[in-house]
Scaffold this motif. Structure first.
Motif, PDB file in Angstrom:
ATOM      1  N   GLY A  49       0.819  -1.213   0.000  1.00 25.77           N
ATOM      2  CA  GLY A  49       0.000   0.000   0.000  1.00 25.77           C
ATOM      3  C   GLY A  49       0.851   1.262   0.000  1.00 25.77           C
ATOM      4  O   GLY A  49       0.553   2.224  -0.711  1.00 25.77           O
ATOM      5  N   LEU A  50       1.918   1.234   0.770  1.00 27.96           N
ATOM      6  CA  LEU A  50       2.836   2.364   0.823  1.00 27.96           C
ATOM      7  C   LEU A  50       3.517   2.578  -0.522  1.00 27.96           C
ATOM      8  O   LEU A  50       3.613   3.700  -1.018  1.00 27.96           O
ATOM      9  CB  LEU A  50       3.873   2.129   1.928  1.00 27.96           C
ATOM     10  N   TYR A  51       3.973   1.503  -1.130  1.00 23.79           N
ATOM     11  CA  TYR A  51       4.659   1.577  -2.417  1.00 23.79           C
ATOM     12  C   TYR A  51       3.732   2.127  -3.507  1.00 23.79           C
ATOM     13  O   TYR A  51       4.071   3.078  -4.202  1.00 23.79           O
ATOM     14  CB  TYR A  51       5.171   0.189  -2.802  1.00 23.79           C
ATOM     15  N   VAL A  52       2.554   1.540  -3.633  1.00 24.47           N
ATOM     16  CA  VAL A  52       1.614   1.944  -4.692  1.00 24.47           C
ATOM     17  C   VAL A  52       1.138   3.376  -4.481  1.00 24.47           C
ATOM     18  O   VAL A  52       1.085   4.170  -5.432  1.00 24.47           O
ATOM     19  CB  VAL A  52       0.431   0.950  -4.765  1.00 24.47           C
ATOM     20  N   SER A  53       0.800   3.724  -3.253  1.00 25.30           N
ATOM     21  CA  SER A  53       0.313   5.085  -3.017  1.00 25.30           C
ATOM     22  C   SER A  53       1.414   6.126  -3.236  1.00 25.30           C
ATOM     23  O   SER A  53       1.133   7.226  -3.720  1.00 25.30           O
ATOM     24  CB  SER A  53      -0.281   5.215  -1.615  1.00 25.30           C
ATOM     25  N   ALA A  54       2.660   5.795  -2.904  1.00 25.16           N
ATOM     26  CA  ALA A  54       3.757   6.733  -3.157  1.00 25.16           C
ATOM     27  C   ALA A  54       3.974   6.928  -4.655  1.00 25.16           C
ATOM     28  O   ALA A  54       4.186   8.053  -5.121  1.00 25.16           O
ATOM     29  CB  ALA A  54       5.040   6.240  -2.493  1.00 25.16           C
ATOM     30  N   ILE A  55       3.920   5.839  -5.416  1.00 27.56           N
ATOM     31  CA  ILE A  55       4.059   5.939  -6.875  1.00 27.56           C
ATOM     32  C   ILE A  55       2.924   6.788  -7.461  1.00 27.56           C
ATOM     33  O   ILE A  55       3.160   7.669  -8.297  1.00 27.56           O
ATOM     34  CB  ILE A  55       4.061   4.531  -7.522  1.00 27.56           C
ATOM     35  N   LEU A  56       1.700   6.540  -7.020  1.00 29.18           N
ATOM     36  CA  LEU A  56       0.561   7.323  -7.516  1.00 29.18           C
ATOM     37  C   LEU A  56       0.694   8.796  -7.154  1.00 29.18           C
ATOM     38  O   LEU A  56       0.394   9.679  -7.965  1.00 29.18           O
ATOM     39  CB  LEU A  56      -0.747   6.761  -6.979  1.00 29.18           C
TER      40      LEU A  56
END
Length: 117
Positions: A96-103
């Motif tokens: 969740g942290l990875y995907v939200s940071a990329i977004l």
């Protein structure tokens, strides 16, 4: 963009809380807690940059959080019981942290929004 910002904040704070609780009380490697609790310290480095919406912090933190994903996968594969469940939660939070940071980075760059939210 705001949803990605808040999701990133919640996942990072959740990952910090999970690692502390896991290694001190819930399922430490040794009774009474273990030195593995020190894995929380690297998570504190990007904390203020993430909370302030600094683009550079989001960028390098995406590579950094993969270490927690790897640990969660390995301990989820090898451990049993509560420790396995906590490892799977670590995988979910790190993803969740990875995907939200990329977004957040992509949407901020596309919108031309200045740093900070």
């Amino acid at each position: 963009m705001r949803a990605a910002y808040w999701t990133c904040n919640v996942c990072l704070l959740g990952l910090i809380a999970l690692c502390l609780a896991w290694e001190l009380w819930l399922a430490p490697l040794r009774p009474g807690g273990s030195w593995l609790v020190l894995k929380v310290l690297p998570l504190l480095v990007p904390l203020f940059g993430i909370l302030r919406g600094r683009m550079y912090t989001y960028k390098w933190m995406t590579m950094f959080v993969l270490l927690y994903f790897i640990e969660g996968v390995m301990r989820g594969w090898g451990d049993r019981g509560l420790s396995q469940q906590l490892a799977l939660l670590e995988v979910v939070l790190s993803c969740g942290l990875y995907v939200s940071a990329i977004l957040f980075v992509r949407r901020t760059r596309a919108a031309g929004t200045p740093q900070g939210v």
